[in-house]
Motif scaffolding. Sequence first.
Motif, PDB file in Angstrom:
ATOM      1  N   GLU A  90       0.828  -1.208   0.000  1.00  0.00           N
ATOM      2  CA  GLU A  90       0.000   0.000   0.000  1.00  0.00           C
ATOM      3  C   GLU A  90       0.858   1.252   0.000  1.00  0.00           C
ATOM      4  O   GLU A  90       0.539   2.243  -0.668  1.00  0.00           O
ATOM      5  N   SER A  91       1.958   1.226   0.741  1.00  0.00           N
ATOM      6  CA  SER A  91       2.832   2.405   0.784  1.00  0.00           C
ATOM      7  C   SER A  91       3.477   2.680  -0.571  1.00  0.00           C
ATOM      8  O   SER A  91       3.847   3.826  -0.863  1.00  0.00           O
ATOM      9  N   LEU A  92       3.610   1.626  -1.396  1.00  0.00           N
ATOM     10  CA  LEU A  92       4.186   1.768  -2.734  1.00  0.00           C
ATOM     11  C   LEU A  92       3.105   1.891  -3.810  1.00  0.00           C
ATOM     12  O   LEU A  92       3.431   1.943  -4.996  1.00  0.00           O
ATOM     13  N   ASP A  93       1.829   1.928  -3.401  1.00  0.00           N
ATOM     14  CA  ASP A  93       0.703   1.937  -4.345  1.00  0.00           C
ATOM     15  C   ASP A  93       0.773   0.735  -5.280  1.00  0.00           C
ATOM     16  O   ASP A  93       0.625   0.852  -6.500  1.00  0.00           O
TER      17      ASP A  93
ATOM     18  N   PRO B 180      -2.414  11.298 -18.639  1.00  0.00           N
ATOM     19  CA  PRO B 180      -1.143  11.836 -18.159  1.00  0.00           C
ATOM     20  C   PRO B 180      -0.078  10.757 -17.994  1.00  0.00           C
ATOM     21  O   PRO B 180      -0.382   9.561 -17.908  1.00  0.00           O
ATOM     22  N   VAL B 181       1.174  11.170 -17.944  1.00  0.00           N
ATOM     23  CA  VAL B 181       2.262  10.280 -17.548  1.00  0.00           C
ATOM     24  C   VAL B 181       2.132  10.012 -16.057  1.00  0.00           C
ATOM     25  O   VAL B 181       1.855  10.918 -15.268  1.00  0.00           O
ATOM     26  N   ALA B 182       2.289   8.757 -15.653  1.00  0.00           N
ATOM     27  CA  ALA B 182       2.151   8.407 -14.234  1.00  0.00           C
ATOM     28  C   ALA B 182       3.048   7.216 -13.928  1.00  0.00           C
ATOM     29  O   ALA B 182       3.454   6.475 -14.832  1.00  0.00           O
ATOM     30  N   GLN B 183       3.362   7.039 -12.628  1.00  0.00           N
ATOM     31  CA  GLN B 183       4.129   5.870 -12.203  1.00  0.00           C
ATOM     32  C   GLN B 183       3.230   4.753 -11.696  1.00  0.00           C
ATOM     33  O   GLN B 183       3.680   3.633 -11.510  1.00  0.00           O
ATOM     34  N   HIS B 184       1.969   5.067 -11.478  1.00  0.00           N
ATOM     35  CA  HIS B 184       0.964   4.063 -11.124  1.00  0.00           C
ATOM     36  C   HIS B 184      -0.401   4.716 -11.273  1.00  0.00           C
ATOM     37  O   HIS B 184      -0.517   5.949 -11.331  1.00  0.00           O
ATOM     38  N   THR B 185      -1.440   3.895 -11.344  1.00  0.00           N
ATOM     39  CA  THR B 185      -2.770   4.439 -11.603  1.00  0.00           C
ATOM     40  C   THR B 185      -3.291   5.277 -10.446  1.00  0.00           C
ATOM     41  O   THR B 185      -4.200   6.092 -10.640  1.00  0.00           O
ATOM     42  N   GLY B 186      -2.719   5.109  -9.253  1.00  0.00           N
ATOM     43  CA  GLY B 186      -3.134   5.937  -8.122  1.00  0.00           C
ATOM     44  C   GLY B 186      -2.824   7.409  -8.334  1.00  0.00           C
ATOM     45  O   GLY B 186      -3.413   8.271  -7.661  1.00  0.00           O
ATOM     46  N   GLU B 187      -1.903   7.717  -9.246  1.00  0.00           N
ATOM     47  CA  GLU B 187      -1.574   9.111  -9.539  1.00  0.00           C
ATOM     48  C   GLU B 187      -2.536   9.752 -10.535  1.00  0.00           C
ATOM     49  O   GLU B 187      -2.468  10.950 -10.776  1.00  0.00           O
ATOM     50  N   ILE B 188      -3.415   8.941 -11.121  1.00  0.00           N
ATOM     51  CA  ILE B 188      -4.323   9.454 -12.147  1.00  0.00           C
ATOM     52  C   ILE B 188      -5.615   9.910 -11.491  1.00  0.00           C
ATOM     53  O   ILE B 188      -6.280   9.139 -10.787  1.00  0.00           O
ATOM     54  N   ASN B 189      -5.966  11.151 -11.700  1.00  0.00           N
ATOM     55  CA  ASN B 189      -7.202  11.728 -11.170  1.00  0.00           C
ATOM     56  C   ASN B 189      -8.370  11.195 -11.990  1.00  0.00           C
ATOM     57  O   ASN B 189      -8.490  11.483 -13.178  1.00  0.00           O
ATOM     58  N   SER B 190      -9.239  10.403 -11.360  1.00  0.00           N
ATOM     59  CA  SER B 190     -10.338   9.788 -12.098  1.00  0.00           C
ATOM     60  C   SER B 190     -11.305  10.816 -12.663  1.00  0.00           C
ATOM     61  O   SER B 190     -12.042  10.536 -13.615  1.00  0.00           O
ATOM     62  N   ALA B 191     -11.311  12.013 -12.079  1.00  0.00           N
ATOM     63  CA  ALA B 191     -12.180  13.076 -12.590  1.00  0.00           C
ATOM     64  C   ALA B 191     -11.544  13.798 -13.774  1.00  0.00           C
ATOM     65  O   ALA B 191     -12.206  14.565 -14.464  1.00  0.00           O
ATOM     66  N   ARG B 192     -10.235  13.582 -13.969  1.00  0.00           N
ATOM     67  CA  ARG B 192      -9.538  14.220 -15.094  1.00  0.00           C
ATOM     68  C   ARG B 192      -8.563  13.204 -15.686  1.00  0.00           C
ATOM     69  O   ARG B 192      -7.350  13.315 -15.541  1.00  0.00           O
ATOM     70  N   ILE B 193      -9.137  12.227 -16.322  1.00  0.00           N
ATOM     71  CA  ILE B 193      -8.338  11.113 -16.812  1.00  0.00           C
ATOM     72  C   ILE B 193      -7.662  11.432 -18.142  1.00  0.00           C
ATOM     73  O   ILE B 193      -6.739  10.744 -18.556  1.00  0.00           O
ATOM     74  N   LEU B 194      -8.103  12.525 -18.816  1.00  0.00           N
ATOM     75  CA  LEU B 194      -7.559  12.878 -20.127  1.00  0.00           C
ATOM     76  C   LEU B 194      -6.742  14.155 -20.064  1.00  0.00           C
ATOM     77  O   LEU B 194      -7.028  15.047 -19.250  1.00  0.00           O
ATOM     78  N   GLU B 195      -5.715  14.216 -20.944  1.00  0.00           N
ATOM     79  CA  GLU B 195      -4.903  15.420 -21.073  1.00  0.00           C
ATOM     80  C   GLU B 195      -4.862  15.949 -22.503  1.00  0.00           C
ATOM     81  O   GLU B 195      -4.788  17.154 -22.723  1.00  0.00           O
ATOM     82  N   GLU B 196      -4.906  15.037 -23.478  1.00  0.00           N
ATOM     83  CA  GLU B 196      -4.590  15.429 -24.850  1.00  0.00           C
ATOM     84  C   GLU B 196      -5.426  14.617 -25.829  1.00  0.00           C
ATOM     85  O   GLU B 196      -5.746  13.454 -25.578  1.00  0.00           O
ATOM     86  N   VAL B 197      -5.781  15.238 -26.950  1.00  0.00           N
ATOM     87  CA  VAL B 197      -6.551  14.568 -27.994  1.00  0.00           C
ATOM     88  C   VAL B 197      -5.829  14.743 -29.325  1.00  0.00           C
ATOM     89  O   VAL B 197      -5.471  15.867 -29.692  1.00  0.00           O
TER      90      VAL B 197
END
Length: 693
Positions: free
Chosen positions: A275-278, A619-636
């Motif tokens: 959990e500490s490492l997500d 977005p670029v992320a190191q794990h899915t816990g860093e991805i904001n589910s309310a803003r899952i997109l950055e670019e089209v």
Amino acid sequence: MEAHAPGVYRLRCGPRAWLEPGKLTARAQRQADMLLARHEAVGEFDCQSPEPGVWRLTQGDTSLQIGGAEPSIQLLRQDLRVARARVSFQPAVGDDGVRMWSIDWSLGDTEGLFGLGETQGDPDRRGSLLVSDRPADRSLPLAWTPGGWGAAANTLDQVEHDTRTPGRYRVRVRGAGLDVFLFVGDPSEILNQYTALTGRAGQPNLWPMGVWLDQAAGQTVDDSLQQIRSLRSQGLALDVLRLADPAIVGFQADKPVFEWSGRVPDWRALVSSAESLDIHLAGSAIPGVLQGTALFDEWEDRGWLLCDADGAAWVCPGTPASGGQPFGLLDLTHKDAARLWTERHQQALEDGLDAPVCQAQFDFPPDVEARGGESGAVLRTAYPHLARRALFDAVAGPRTPQEGVMLSRDLFPGSQRFAWQQGPDVDNTWDGYARTLHAALSVGNSGVAVQTHGLGSVLHASRDMSPELYLRWLAMCVFSANFSFQGRPDLMPDAFDADTRAIVKHWLQWRYRLLPYVAGIIDDAVRTGLPVQRSMVQAYPADPDAHVWDTQYLLGPALLVAPVMQPGGETEVYLPKGDAWWDLSTGWRYEGGTRWTVSAGLDSLPVFGREGHMLCLGPVAQHTGEINSARILEEVWMFGMPEHNPVVMRNKIRVMQMQGSSYIKGLEGLKILPSEGLEVKRRGAEVRISRAR
């Protein structure tokens, strides 16, 4: 005969008592539910007799015709015959008194046959003999041709698929009666109707789509945690640790209660560290109890274990999950036994296990029997379904809608209902790399939407795993349903030089940017049954030139991926007819029906966007816990003038065309990269894409 759904017909032959059994027994209903998710017919049809002794059922532009001087069945589309077969209405009877029904389909000289389960070679299944209950054959029921028809036997009993004779596909079915579904339509329509009939998987969570790490045999949890910390310190992304066999959880020797394996000295400490490492945890269990324990003896007396002809518990030889120790298998046809196994896994999930793993496809001897009476081919086919159903109920049962994954290599009728399907263990060579891709495309042809890949295998030597092969394999895995690193040190990124690790980081960044799109494809599969990785013959049946490109594939509807499959920086690409294609690397546009030689560095992959579609990136992320589910997109990214709604998780983007422009709602705050010759104008909540003036 029955018009079951648009383009779908059901043909049943047998004694009247079998055709009209009245109220089904509980056992018969359970078996029927394993095979079909939708029992009732929803098709409307017109029945005619164009000549004496011939009957034709018609719905829309498709028909099923049966009868004639030489009794046969024909499938027609727009009054043109697409398939013809002879059926043995007087079946042979075996030594055991069981009927054997035959259907002989005629195949054209160049008519390929696809589906029928997993193959690591040529996806065209002509020239083979497959037996449904022989685990090594990796067989599934659905077969189809690009000519516009398909068929699937609806039974748990033994089915032989024989394509060894040129021009013929013979299906032999054991049982009191014959029950077969016939499909008329393009391959995508057939997969849609087949999976609507037999069941589809639910939408998984987001975290299983992140990168996995498969622990190597003999590694301790401290070894694995150190590997994870090393990856994270280098900026390399990871989401899941799959613990190696033997089983991480199993029944105590004298109580029907789960205990954690002694390989993990302190399970709660491992969960806390993860959990500490997500990091999420996956691990296996066996659907049974070890021989020689008090619980084995108790359950044998109670009748909770599969038994042999003498009524004694059948003992399964040791497997990797059991640590090589023999064990008795829970009789999962017994409701109380199945419920206990589900409940114990629910408790394990509450204690920190995120995804169960189970291999439950056994080659049972003929005398092994379940309490419900299942034996032989029926038991060999039904048991992995029962095991996977019980585990999926543990993972997803409490949730509405059902979410979650459980891992398995088992293939059986209905396996497409359960995500994730594990890919094969292949050797660490260019040939092994091609075989894992062929396996994914072949199960996709057979109705299974999601297959994951291993980046190499811990079961094989790594001497041929060069940095070039590693990066080419990784690039293909990034543009797939998902994949896992192998925890053996010589197959980890740390085994390679700094330049190679930098490119690994580049590809992992791409993987996490693609997550909204890949999640959207899987979500789309819940509605359409189409696979994540789609073979050229399935996606472009009307383009024969595309069919021979068996290592190219569509990733969802918008991207054509042409992995580099041999050493060197050049590869040939075929762009199918009927669409124009945009090179993601250069932005250049190419017409379909063309063939190109492409140079690709180790940090690039020939990927082409399909004109009229869009690619939504996160977005670029190191794990899915860093991805904001309310803003899952950055670019089209636009591939020409947008015509189709984009495929993306939780899609709220809608495209509307008017007066030569595309008006798109749902792009607020996103960076938009239009194709050359297009301009973007924002108008409040709406974006207008039009030709540049």
